[in-house]
Design a protein around this motif. Structure first.
Motif, short mmCIF file in Angstrom:
data_model
loop_
_atom_site.label_atom_id
_atom_site.label_comp_id
_atom_site.label_asym_id
_atom_site.label_seq_id
_atom_site.Cartn_x
_atom_site.Cartn_y
_atom_site.Cartn_z
N ALA A 118 -20.63 35.70 36.50
CA ALA A 118 -21.60 35.40 35.96
C ALA A 118 -22.03 36.71 34.88
O ALA A 118 -22.58 36.49 33.75
CB ALA A 118 -22.92 35.37 36.87
N SER A 119 -21.62 37.80 35.56
CA SER A 119 -22.04 38.83 34.65
C SER A 119 -20.86 39.09 33.38
O SER A 119 -21.47 39.48 32.39
CB SER A 119 -21.80 40.32 35.66
N LEU A 120 -19.65 38.74 33.67
CA LEU A 120 -18.89 38.54 32.73
C LEU A 120 -19.10 37.58 31.44
O LEU A 120 -19.39 37.93 30.55
CB LEU A 120 -17.35 38.14 33.09
N LEU A 121 -19.59 36.52 31.88
CA LEU A 121 -20.18 35.46 31.01
C LEU A 121 -21.40 36.11 30.20
O LEU A 121 -21.31 35.81 29.03
CB LEU A 121 -20.80 34.18 31.67
N ALA A 122 -22.25 36.65 30.92
CA ALA A 122 -23.36 37.31 30.11
C ALA A 122 -23.14 38.29 29.14
O ALA A 122 -23.51 38.34 28.09
CB ALA A 122 -24.31 38.18 31.22
N ARG A 123 -22.12 39.15 29.46
CA ARG A 123 -21.57 40.05 28.66
C ARG A 123 -20.85 39.46 27.38
O ARG A 123 -21.05 39.82 26.19
CB ARG A 123 -20.49 40.94 29.21
N VAL A 124 -19.88 38.52 27.32
CA VAL A 124 -19.56 37.79 26.57
C VAL A 124 -20.34 37.19 25.50
O VAL A 124 -20.36 37.08 24.47
CB VAL A 124 -18.28 36.90 27.04
N THR A 125 -21.33 36.55 26.19
CA THR A 125 -22.61 35.75 25.42
C THR A 125 -23.19 36.79 24.70
O THR A 125 -23.45 36.60 23.38
CB THR A 125 -23.42 34.85 26.40
N HIS A 126 -23.66 38.00 25.22
CA HIS A 126 -24.38 38.83 24.47
C HIS A 126 -23.71 39.51 23.32
O HIS A 126 -23.96 39.70 22.36
CB HIS A 126 -24.67 40.24 25.39
#
Ligand code: HEM
Ligand code: HEM
Length: 171
Positions: free
Chosen positions: A93-101
């Protein structure tokens, strides 16, 4: 993105710019259709109604403000650091958030640059690339909002509260 020590909260400036960009992007959505007509009329030399001209120029001004606000956010993030992702949250979830940001910042910077380049050179291909990025931006925003709500209601992390002006703790 930076090695600055992690603060407990976002800076006031960063929160202000986040919500300013949200409002500006909403305006761009409304003005986009008018800008497309304004652009066609500019290239083809057709007549332009007052509403189309006002909203077309509004699109250019507000779109340039998005570029400035996104750049300021990145400078603020670099100098003040960003609060850490919640340790309880799964790694994916943190990785997905980083990529999205990362992708959100990229589109928020590239889109207005392409729009301005098209406007000042009269290049319709650049305008086409600019318009093409709109749907990916909408998809990223949708994913981002689902993520923010999931962080709050599912993972019960403080991410949403610290981005809401009235609820955030001071840095
Ligand atoms: C992040 C900021 C911006 C967003 C989200 C945005 C969004 C949009 C949208 C939704 C459209 C309509 C696309 C369509 O109906 O096909 C559009 C068209 C257009 N925008 Fe922007 N815009 C931004 C910034 C700018 C800036 C700074 C300029 C500078 C002049 C600009 C120039 C144009 C042009 C020339 C078109 C017509 C493109 C065409 O019809 O091919 N935009 N924009
Ligand atoms: C135009 C719409 C939006 C755009 C372009 C946008 C963009 C961004 C970006 C680029 C970040 C990354 C901050 C960073 O790491 O430097 C961010 C953070 C954040 N956004 Fe949005 N956002 C939008 C709408 C929303 C909405 C509607 C919500 C609430 C439902 C929201 C909630 C958040 C939260 C909670 C964070 C902080 C995440 C964290 O602390 O890890 N955003 N936003």
């Amino acid at each position: 993105m930076s090695n600055t020590p992690r603060p407990a909260a976002w800076s006031r400036l960063n929160v202000f710019l986040h919500w300013t960009i949200v409002v500006l992007v909403l305006c761009q959505w409304i003005e986009g259709e008018y800008m497309a007509d304004f652009w066609d009329a500019t290239l083809e030399g057709g007549s332009i109604g007052t509403t189309t001209a006002v909203l077309g120029y509004g699109h250019i001004v507000l779109g340039t403000l998005v570029l400035v606000a996104a750049a300021l956010r990145l400078i603020d993030r670099y100098t003040h650091g960003r609060p850490p992702h919640d340790a309880q949250e799964p790694k994916w979830a943190s990785l997905l958030a980083r990529v999205t940001h990362f992708l959100l910042y990229t589109v928020l910077l590239v889109m207005p640059v392409l729009g301005l380049a098209a406007w000042f050179t009269g290049n319709d291909d650049l305008a086409g690339y600019h318009a093409f990025l709109w749907n990916p931006l909408l998809a990223l925003i949708g994913l981002h909002i689902v993520g923010a709500l999931a962080q709050h209601f599912w993972f019960r992390s403080p991410a949403l509260k610290r981005m809401l002006p009235g609820l955030r703790q001071s840095a």
